[in-house]
Design an enzyme around this catalytic site. Sequence first.
Site, mmCIF file in Angstrom:
data_model
loop_
_atom_site.group_PDB
_atom_site.id
_atom_site.type_symbol
_atom_site.label_atom_id
_atom_site.label_comp_id
_atom_site.label_asym_id
_atom_site.label_seq_id
_atom_site.Cartn_x
_atom_site.Cartn_y
_atom_site.Cartn_z
ATOM 1 N N HIS A 103 98.129 15.385 50.771
ATOM 2 C CA HIS A 103 99.057 15.670 51.870
ATOM 3 C C HIS A 103 98.507 15.096 53.165
ATOM 4 O O HIS A 103 97.306 15.148 53.423
ATOM 5 C CB HIS A 103 99.225 17.190 52.005
ATOM 6 C CG HIS A 103 99.872 17.628 53.284
ATOM 7 N ND1 HIS A 103 101.143 17.217 53.643
ATOM 8 C CD2 HIS A 103 99.432 18.439 54.292
ATOM 9 C CE1 HIS A 103 101.456 17.756 54.812
ATOM 10 N NE2 HIS A 103 100.441 18.498 55.223
ATOM 11 N N HIS A 105 98.385 15.710 56.674
ATOM 12 C CA HIS A 105 98.588 16.883 57.522
ATOM 13 C C HIS A 105 98.927 16.477 58.957
ATOM 14 O O HIS A 105 98.150 15.804 59.627
ATOM 15 C CB HIS A 105 97.314 17.729 57.498
ATOM 16 C CG HIS A 105 97.383 18.991 58.292
ATOM 17 N ND1 HIS A 105 97.252 20.239 57.711
ATOM 18 C CD2 HIS A 105 97.555 19.232 59.613
ATOM 19 C CE1 HIS A 105 97.324 21.162 58.642
ATOM 20 N NE2 HIS A 105 97.523 20.573 59.817
ATOM 21 N N HIS A 148 94.401 15.943 52.886
ATOM 22 C CA HIS A 148 93.697 16.832 51.959
ATOM 23 C C HIS A 148 94.567 17.059 50.732
ATOM 24 O O HIS A 148 95.783 16.841 50.747
ATOM 25 C CB HIS A 148 93.359 18.170 52.627
ATOM 26 C CG HIS A 148 94.548 18.948 53.130
ATOM 27 N ND1 HIS A 148 95.288 19.783 52.333
ATOM 28 C CD2 HIS A 148 95.120 19.017 54.365
ATOM 29 C CE1 HIS A 148 96.256 20.338 53.035
ATOM 30 N NE2 HIS A 148 96.181 19.889 54.283
ATOM 31 N N HIS A 150 96.809 18.968 48.229
ATOM 32 C CA HIS A 150 97.719 20.113 48.300
ATOM 33 C C HIS A 150 98.073 20.546 46.887
ATOM 34 O O HIS A 150 99.228 20.785 46.550
ATOM 35 C CB HIS A 150 98.981 19.783 49.102
ATOM 36 C CG HIS A 150 99.311 20.849 50.109
ATOM 37 N ND1 HIS A 150 99.503 22.167 49.777
ATOM 38 C CD2 HIS A 150 99.452 20.794 51.457
ATOM 39 C CE1 HIS A 150 99.774 22.865 50.854
ATOM 40 N NE2 HIS A 150 99.740 22.055 51.904
ATOM 41 N N HIS A 436 94.795 34.300 60.778
ATOM 42 C CA HIS A 436 95.404 33.370 59.836
ATOM 43 C C HIS A 436 95.973 32.158 60.577
ATOM 44 O O HIS A 436 96.853 32.314 61.435
ATOM 45 C CB HIS A 436 96.528 34.060 59.062
ATOM 46 C CG HIS A 436 96.077 35.246 58.276
ATOM 47 N ND1 HIS A 436 95.411 35.130 57.084
ATOM 48 C CD2 HIS A 436 96.194 36.574 58.534
ATOM 49 C CE1 HIS A 436 95.133 36.336 56.623
ATOM 50 N NE2 HIS A 436 95.591 37.241 57.481
ATOM 51 N N HIS A 439 100.524 26.905 59.309
ATOM 52 C CA HIS A 439 100.866 25.480 59.424
ATOM 53 C C HIS A 439 102.262 25.230 58.877
ATOM 54 O O HIS A 439 102.609 25.697 57.791
ATOM 55 C CB HIS A 439 99.856 24.644 58.642
ATOM 56 C CG HIS A 439 100.216 23.192 58.522
ATOM 57 N ND1 HIS A 439 100.530 22.409 59.623
ATOM 58 C CD2 HIS A 439 100.316 22.370 57.438
ATOM 59 C CE1 HIS A 439 100.794 21.171 59.213
ATOM 60 N NE2 HIS A 439 100.682 21.127 57.902
ATOM 61 N N HIS A 441 104.786 22.152 57.770
ATOM 62 C CA HIS A 441 104.906 20.735 57.453
ATOM 63 C C HIS A 441 106.156 20.157 58.127
ATOM 64 O O HIS A 441 107.124 20.863 58.397
ATOM 65 C CB HIS A 441 105.029 20.538 55.938
ATOM 66 C CG HIS A 441 103.792 20.871 55.172
ATOM 67 N ND1 HIS A 441 103.383 20.153 54.070
ATOM 68 C CD2 HIS A 441 102.864 21.841 55.327
ATOM 69 C CE1 HIS A 441 102.273 20.671 53.584
ATOM 70 N NE2 HIS A 441 101.938 21.715 54.333
ATOM 71 N N HIS A 491 102.739 27.819 55.608
ATOM 72 C CA HIS A 491 101.733 28.610 54.889
ATOM 73 C C HIS A 491 100.500 28.852 55.734
ATOM 74 O O HIS A 491 100.235 28.149 56.723
ATOM 75 C CB HIS A 491 101.327 27.884 53.597
ATOM 76 C CG HIS A 491 100.721 26.534 53.814
ATOM 77 N ND1 HIS A 491 99.379 26.340 54.014
ATOM 78 C CD2 HIS A 491 101.284 25.291 53.868
ATOM 79 C CE1 HIS A 491 99.134 25.042 54.169
ATOM 80 N NE2 HIS A 491 100.277 24.386 54.090
ATOM 81 N N CYS A 492 99.743 29.833 55.319
ATOM 82 C CA CYS A 492 98.420 30.060 55.878
ATOM 83 C C CYS A 492 97.507 28.940 55.404
ATOM 84 O O CYS A 492 97.521 28.563 54.229
ATOM 85 C CB CYS A 492 97.876 31.406 55.409
ATOM 86 S SG CYS A 492 96.178 31.747 55.963
ATOM 87 N N HIS A 493 96.705 28.375 56.344
ATOM 88 C CA HIS A 493 95.837 27.274 55.953
ATOM 89 C C HIS A 493 94.459 27.728 55.490
ATOM 90 O O HIS A 493 93.572 26.896 55.274
ATOM 91 C CB HIS A 493 95.703 26.239 57.070
ATOM 92 C CG HIS A 493 95.788 24.838 56.541
ATOM 93 N ND1 HIS A 493 94.807 24.287 55.737
ATOM 94 C CD2 HIS A 493 96.746 23.892 56.643
ATOM 95 C CE1 HIS A 493 95.150 23.060 55.400
ATOM 96 N NE2 HIS A 493 96.327 22.794 55.933
ATOM 97 N N ILE A 494 94.258 29.009 55.318
ATOM 98 C CA ILE A 494 93.126 29.472 54.527
ATOM 99 C C ILE A 494 93.543 29.280 53.079
ATOM 100 O O ILE A 494 94.427 29.973 52.578
ATOM 101 C CB ILE A 494 92.786 30.936 54.849
ATOM 102 C CG1 ILE A 494 92.323 31.046 56.308
ATOM 103 C CG2 ILE A 494 91.723 31.470 53.897
ATOM 104 C CD1 ILE A 494 92.057 32.466 56.774
ATOM 105 N N HIS A 497 94.061 32.016 50.609
ATOM 106 C CA HIS A 497 95.220 32.864 50.896
ATOM 107 C C HIS A 497 96.505 32.200 50.410
ATOM 108 O O HIS A 497 97.385 32.856 49.836
ATOM 109 C CB HIS A 497 95.315 33.148 52.392
ATOM 110 C CG HIS A 497 94.180 33.954 52.934
ATOM 111 N ND1 HIS A 497 94.081 34.305 54.272
ATOM 112 C CD2 HIS A 497 93.069 34.458 52.327
ATOM 113 C CE1 HIS A 497 92.962 35.002 54.452
ATOM 114 N NE2 HIS A 497 92.334 35.099 53.295
ATOM 115 N N PHE A 502 100.401 33.288 50.189
ATOM 116 C CA PHE A 502 100.709 33.386 51.611
ATOM 117 C C PHE A 502 101.456 32.130 52.049
ATOM 118 O O PHE A 502 100.902 31.235 52.690
ATOM 119 C CB PHE A 502 99.419 33.545 52.401
ATOM 120 C CG PHE A 502 99.596 34.148 53.779
ATOM 121 C CD1 PHE A 502 100.829 34.212 54.420
ATOM 122 C CD2 PHE A 502 98.496 34.679 54.452
ATOM 123 C CE1 PHE A 502 100.977 34.759 55.672
ATOM 124 C CE2 PHE A 502 98.626 35.234 55.721
ATOM 125 C CZ PHE A 502 99.864 35.285 56.331
#
Length: 547
Positions: A103, A105, A148, A150, A436, A439, A441, A491-494, A497, A502
């Site tokens: 992806h 980002h 990164h 995905h 949290h 992000h 897209h 989504h949460c970028h952790i 999670h 998430f």
Amino acid sequence: MFLHTVLAGCLLASSHAVSITSRSNSELLQRSPPSAPPSTIGPVAELTIVNRVIAPDGFNRSATLPGGIFPGPIIMAQKHDNFSINVVNQLHDEDMPLSTSVHWHGIYQKKTNWADGTSFITQCPIPPNGSFLHEFSAPNQTGTYWYHSHFHTQYCDGLRGPIIIYDPDDPHKDLYDVDDESTVLTLSDWFHEPTTVLDKVIGPVTDNSTLINGLGRYPGGPMSPLSVINVEQGKRYRFRILGLSCDASYNFTIDGHNMTIIEADGVETVPELVDILPVFAGQRYSVVVQANQPVANYWVRAQPNIGNTTFVDGLNQAILRYKGAPEEDPTSSAGPSVLPFNEGLLASLMGIPAPGVPEIGKADVNINLVAGNVNGLFTINNVTYHNPPTPVLLQMLSGAQHPSDLLPNGSVYELPPNKVVEITLPNTGLAPGGPHPMHLHGHKFAVVRVAGNSTPNFVNPVWRDTVSMGNEGDNVTFRFVTDNAGPWFFHCHIDFHLNNGFAAVMAEARDQLPILAASIPNTWASLCPTTGDPYTESNGIFNTTLT
């Protein structure tokens, strides 16, 4: 003909880090040498994903690496360049996921939603020995981005790297003298166990080390080399700081030096002077640093919010080395912060107001997303996200007639075209493991209410693509315009999670999909299996054993 082919084919079913394997303990105890120059590629390139054993903090482990290095090669482009990046999957280590995706980002992917690289949202994953050509443009986008995996939590195994789009007419160019590959600074957490092990952990996952430009140390480990950032006294440097972590956020500082923020997530900002910079997973900043101190070595610190937060033995640190300084560890001290960061003070340089009526709740579409957690699985509005059996884009192309027809049930929000959407994220304290970083897209958005500030700003808010939800009691709110057709992940970028649900999907401008479909290559359809379903799901963990 294309859509028929898609449905028939798919609905049926160099491096900053150096390996130190051969080095003796006595060699490891030597002073940190200058770091190797980062590897770079252009916007037209082949990016091969491989498994390789590396030891960026002195501990050997097999990793999943773009170009065989960590961080991955910097993708360097100029404004208005077209991107053509062929991702080639040569993964073979069966202890980690073998399928992959990449992806880009922060890149909007206007009219190229299919190239976003988001497994199960915009495409099927790339299988082992397969490849996929991502062709897209980034008109009017400049600044600091990253790429990164995905797929699954794969980027935590190493698949992450920077993207820099340079602007020859940068409105801030008079503020700095140096802006090149040597001023790209990546902050990342590093794990000694593969994600196939980490994903089975119930609760928080703790990293082993912090890597700055791919080098670091872990508690009790060898005195492994640290990254060295070279500067010359009297010059001004544009450092591009990228949060490539899977979980941790960092307080970034440079002993004895202030920083002037000039960019957040690819958007130029009004210069803001700080001496500490919080960087959450997925976020990027450009800061100008003046090399105006005596010739010496200075600690660069990235203090994580979790795990081992000390600076003993060089943990969580790199070295800022002035030309002429000896090659030795710094003796500098971290002073008290007197210029703290305040996200509410950030403003876009171009003075871009938030779209729509300047009052909370008065957008065309208002969506309240409440995060929670049930038995270790995260929820948004009481629904845990699960990967659908068919990518959401393919579902939309197939002609699903109603939002409720789109899978996963309860996680897809249908958005009409050319409307102002307001998203509110009340932090009720029911989603553990924060703050949290959220992000979206396909868009940048105006953060009209930032964490730690209840007063909205519609006049000149910061625009970005990844925002912290803050602490309990905060109610972060942002707006964007639905001008980009397709399904977009939110989504949460952790990453752990996200893997535990998430997330949600913004299915945008369905009636404009014929324009998008016209650009989709047939190779996109061939990524999806034609017989059987190779993806199995267990306890929120998505595996990739191919049939």
